[in-house]
Design an enzyme around this catalytic site. Structure first.
Site, PDB file in Angstrom:
ATOM      1  N   GLU A  46      47.306  39.768  31.983  1.00 25.79           N
ATOM      2  CA  GLU A  46      48.567  39.020  31.948  1.00 25.79           C
ATOM      3  C   GLU A  46      49.449  39.565  30.824  1.00 25.79           C
ATOM      4  O   GLU A  46      49.008  39.620  29.668  1.00 25.79           O
ATOM      5  CB  GLU A  46      48.260  37.527  31.727  1.00 25.79           C
ATOM      6  CG  GLU A  46      47.524  36.917  32.917  1.00 25.79           C
ATOM      7  CD  GLU A  46      46.682  35.688  32.556  1.00 25.79           C
ATOM      8  OE1 GLU A  46      46.842  35.135  31.454  1.00 25.79           O
ATOM      9  OE2 GLU A  46      45.846  35.291  33.406  1.00 25.79           O
TER      10      GLU A  46
ATOM     11  N   LEU B 150      48.722  35.508  37.337  1.00 25.00           N
ATOM     12  CA  LEU B 150      48.094  34.678  36.310  1.00 25.00           C
ATOM     13  C   LEU B 150      46.844  33.990  36.866  1.00 25.00           C
ATOM     14  O   LEU B 150      46.907  32.849  37.316  1.00 25.00           O
ATOM     15  CB  LEU B 150      49.120  33.640  35.824  1.00 25.00           C
ATOM     16  CG  LEU B 150      48.885  32.981  34.468  1.00 25.00           C
ATOM     17  CD1 LEU B 150      50.149  32.266  34.023  1.00 25.00           C
ATOM     18  CD2 LEU B 150      47.702  32.036  34.464  1.00 25.00           C
ATOM     19  N   ALA B 151      45.732  34.705  36.875  1.00 27.33           N
ATOM     20  CA  ALA B 151      44.492  34.145  37.411  1.00 27.33           C
ATOM     21  C   ALA B 151      43.322  34.974  36.891  1.00 27.33           C
ATOM     22  O   ALA B 151      43.174  36.136  37.248  1.00 27.33           O
ATOM     23  CB  ALA B 151      44.516  34.151  38.939  1.00 27.33           C
ATOM     24  N   GLU B 152      42.501  34.366  36.031  1.00 34.29           N
ATOM     25  CA  GLU B 152      41.464  35.140  35.340  1.00 34.29           C
ATOM     26  C   GLU B 152      40.349  35.616  36.269  1.00 34.29           C
ATOM     27  O   GLU B 152      39.844  36.721  36.120  1.00 34.29           O
ATOM     28  CB  GLU B 152      40.881  34.329  34.174  1.00 34.29           C
ATOM     29  CG  GLU B 152      41.807  34.247  32.954  1.00 34.29           C
ATOM     30  CD  GLU B 152      42.994  33.304  33.155  1.00 34.29           C
ATOM     31  OE1 GLU B 152      42.927  32.455  34.060  1.00 34.29           O
ATOM     32  OE2 GLU B 152      43.976  33.421  32.400  1.00 34.29           O
TER      33      GLU B 152
ATOM     34  N   HIS C   6      42.219  28.334  22.756  1.00 33.15           N
ATOM     35  CA  HIS C   6      42.652  29.676  22.364  1.00 33.15           C
ATOM     36  C   HIS C   6      41.720  30.307  21.332  1.00 33.15           C
ATOM     37  O   HIS C   6      41.658  31.517  21.225  1.00 33.15           O
ATOM     38  CB  HIS C   6      44.061  29.635  21.763  1.00 33.15           C
ATOM     39  CG  HIS C   6      45.156  29.479  22.771  1.00 33.15           C
ATOM     40  ND1 HIS C   6      45.234  28.421  23.618  1.00 33.15           N
ATOM     41  CD2 HIS C   6      46.222  30.280  23.058  1.00 33.15           C
ATOM     42  CE1 HIS C   6      46.307  28.565  24.402  1.00 33.15           C
ATOM     43  NE2 HIS C   6      46.913  29.682  24.080  1.00 33.15           N
TER      44      HIS C   6
END
Lengths: 325, 367
Positions: free
Chosen positions: A29, A58-60, A129
């Site tokens: 990303e 946006l997708a892990e 995070h």
């Protein structure tokens, strides 16, 4: 040779990997035009083109599925997970897929994938995070977990990780990203995987640490030196597998050990080191194994970090306790 | 204020089914419903399709026998899905990259793995994964193959491989996985040549299709990812082949992904490990699907043309089953795995710790 930050050292390593091997690909990303949210991939898309350095949706799980598939078709992917907490979205691709590839196919297929991801407390980020998630990922056979403690190691370990033909989870410490500078040689050099580093030699006590805590341990060693106590500091560098030989050799000399980690205490790297010592080298010790780790609560919100994360003060207290046993 | 709603959501909802009628060539009464597609096949083609379905049915029956004898491991029955499975895989080429799920073992064999390897995979031996076919192993994690297929498709595109695609299978339940959407969305975003095949056999173990999603069709799940999609009669091998081939032709011309939903039915249990469809299906629900058996309709067409006979089919079935009995003997002869080898294949270069463990197990194993 130039003074460089941890971020710049990583950019250096990525630049070299892209230059040396036309099969390497960087994606994730915002890694393209934006150069990553921390600028670790700054300038790389410009230099190597959008075919080699590109943004993803946006997708892990999608990002790591892409890595698995690209690996199967002859590429050497270096995906980025923007913050380590987001890797929970991709646990199947890491544990269920990438880490099993060589084993499943007896080496007829593999996963030469290096997953880069920032982690680590002290910069007051949003939730999910900063968590130190190595305890979770070191329990996955077939996956190496590497956690450099300084810019020099970061560059050399990243090049070694990318060149390795098995998957590596490469954890970059957020707190160290901009707070540390090292002399970084120009061009390529490697730091070996699976090998701990004795960063300070000493005779009275061994402090085993990794990631940002290595620097805290070195501060403690400095303080102790003023009191004529000589501490040996070991930086694990790779936390899965753990180089127990280097630890055993050290405690044979010092007879005392304190194991330090920023992560919660339960079932993790420090516990594994303690267990290995207890199983195979306990007779080297003349005091109990000392441990410094974060409390077993959920990782705190930003304002709670400073009272929660163990730093030099807590390490020093524990070392003194073990020295005075 | 007017009574008319600002947005008529109910009207939008009632208009969601924007996928056209399923493509069909032969209906269940063996009537040709699309002459144009039917005419693209020669008599030899039709016979070949029939042979492949007879082969898959024989493979299923023999494997179930082996299973009842305790000679198999995990096995997902395929009876009823022969048209969907053989029709789609026969439209592919050897250079295409297959990402199968666990019910797609017949396609994996068709794509180049041996029956012996398939049996070893079922039993749980690593040799079962060492096939020469360009394929992943049958995926157990539903949805994982979809995200991986996006990567394989992008890899093929980046390699500039001519006349090559990735193709992957999941079921109706699989379309509920987040990974299924992520895989389609990535393939769409990169315009990677990936053929997503949803074999909608009505049930995810016991959960019926209607409970998986409110979407009127599964095919339309591709629409949100910008991917063209189509439904096909999954009991009609001619339709399955024709549509899969058309999708492949479209992709190798330089286009992005396609999704095909085959409407099919699992005649038997979810797996050979104790699932009993009687717990969640009635005879009345099953019977109409049994009458749609893909072998019945093509058999009738071929028999009417004088190209097929019962004797011929029985003889073929016997030959196939005899070869499967040879395959399981070969599987029986494969030496057992060792722990030292398991450790050795975990990393390319064993870690020092593992080296010690390997030595320990090798010493034990040599005794």
């Amino acid at each position: 040779m130039a003074k460089k930050t941890y971020i710049q050292a990583i950019t250096d390593a990525l630049d070299i990997a892209l230059e040396d091997d036309p099969k390497t690909l960087i994606f994730g990303e915002d890694v393209g035009k934006n150069g990553g949210v921390f600028r670790t991939t700054q300038g790389l898309q410009e230099k190597y083109g959008e075919d080699r350095v590109f943004d993803t949706p946006l997708a892990e799980s999608g990002i790591l599925g892409l890595a698995t598939g690209l690996g199967l078709t002859g590429w050497r992917p270096i995906p980025e997970i923007q913050f380590m907490g987001f890797s929970f979205e991709a646990v199947d691709q890491i544990a269920g897929q990438l880490a099993r590839m060589r084993f499943r196919f007896d080496g007829t297929k593999n996963a030469p994938v290096t997953i880069r991801t920032p982690y680590g407390g002290g910069t007051h980020t949003a939730e999910m995070h900063a968590d130190n998630l190595e305890n979770f990922f070191t329990g996955i056979p077939g996956l190496r977990v590497v956690m450099p403690s300084n810019p020099y190691d970061a560059k050399g370990l990243l090049i070694s990780s990318i060149e390795n033909n098995d998957p590596v989870l490469f954890m970059e410490n957020l707190k160290l990203y901009r707070s540390m500078k090292d002399d970084i040689p120009d061009g390529k050099y490697t730091v070996p995987l699976d090998k701990a580093n004795v960063v300070r030699e000493g005779n009275d006590v061994t402090i085993v640490a990794y990631g940002a805590e290595v620097n805290e341990a070195l501060k403690v060693a400095d303080t102790l030196a003023e009191k004529n106590v000589s501490a040996e500091v070991i930086d694990l560098r790779t936390v899965s597998p753990i180089d127990t030989d280097t630890i055993f050799k050290s405690i044979e000399k010092t007879h005392k050990v304190v194991i330090v980690q920023e992560a919660q205490k339960m079932a993790g790297v420090g516990a594994q080191v303690a267990s290995a010592i207890a199983e195979d080298a306990i007779l080297s010790l003349d005091a109990p194994i000392g441990r410094v780790a974060a409390p077993n609560s959920v990782y705190p919100f930003a304002l709670g970090e400073d009272i929660w994360i163990p730093r030099a003060k807590e390490i020093e207290e524990k070392v003194n306790e073990i020295l005075n046993y | 204020m007017a009574n008319k709603p600002i947005v008529d959501f109910e009207a939008i909802k009632n208009n969601l089914s924007n996928v056209s009628k399923p493509i069909q060539v032969l209906n269940e009464n063996a009537e040709i419903t699309d002459q144009e597609i039917f005419d693209t096949f020669s008599d030899d083609d039709l016979v070949e399709f029939m042979k492949k379905m007879v082969w898959e049915r024989a493979l299923h029956e023999q494997t179930m026998n082996f299973s009842r004898q305790g000679r198999m491991g995990f096995y997902a029955p395929t009876e009823g899905e022969e048209a969907s499975e053989m029709g789609t895989v026969l439209a592919m080429k050897k250079q295409d990259y297959l990402l199968p799920a666990y019910r797609d073992v017949p396609q994996l064999i068709q794509h180049g793995a041996t029956v012996t390897e398939a049996y070893l995979w079922s039993r749980g031996h690593v040799i079962g994964n060492k096939f020469k076919a360009r394929s992943m192993m049958p995926q157990i994690i539903i949805g994982a193959a979809y995200v991986e297929a996006a990567g394989v498709g992008l890899g093929i595109k980046k390699n500039k491989e001519e006349d090559t695609i990735a193709f992957t299978y999941t079921g109706d339940g699989g379309t509920s996985q987040g990974d299924s959407y992520e895989g389609m969305n990535f393939a769409g975003a990169y315009q990677a040549p990936v053929l997503f095949i949803v074999q909608n056999n009505g049930f995810a173990i016991s959960t019926p299709r209607v409970k998986q999603t409110a979407a009127p069709t599964l095919a339309q799940k591709a629409v949100a990812a910008g991917i063209p999609s189509v439904q096909v009669d999954g009991m009609d091998i001619l339709a399955c082949y024709a549509v899969a081939k058309a999708a492949r032709d479209y992709m190798v011309a330089g286009n992005g992904p396609v999704l095909i939903e085959t409407l099919t039915y699992r005649f038997g249990a979810h797996s050979s490990a104790g699932d009993d469809p009687k717990r969640y299906r009635t005879k009345e629900q099953e019977q109409p699907w049994f009458e749609k058996d893909p072998l019945i309709r093509l058999r009738k067409v071929l028999t009417d043309k004088g190209l097929w006979s019962e004797e011929q089919e029985d003889k073929l079935t016997d030959e196939y089953k005899a070869s499967f009995k040879e395959s399981i003997k070969e599987a029986d002869a494969v030496p057992a795995d060792t722990v030292s080898d398991m450790l050795k294949r975990t990393f390319e270069i064993p870690t020092p710790e593992m080296r010690k463990e390997i030595d320990k197990f090798e010493a034990k194993e040599s005794k």
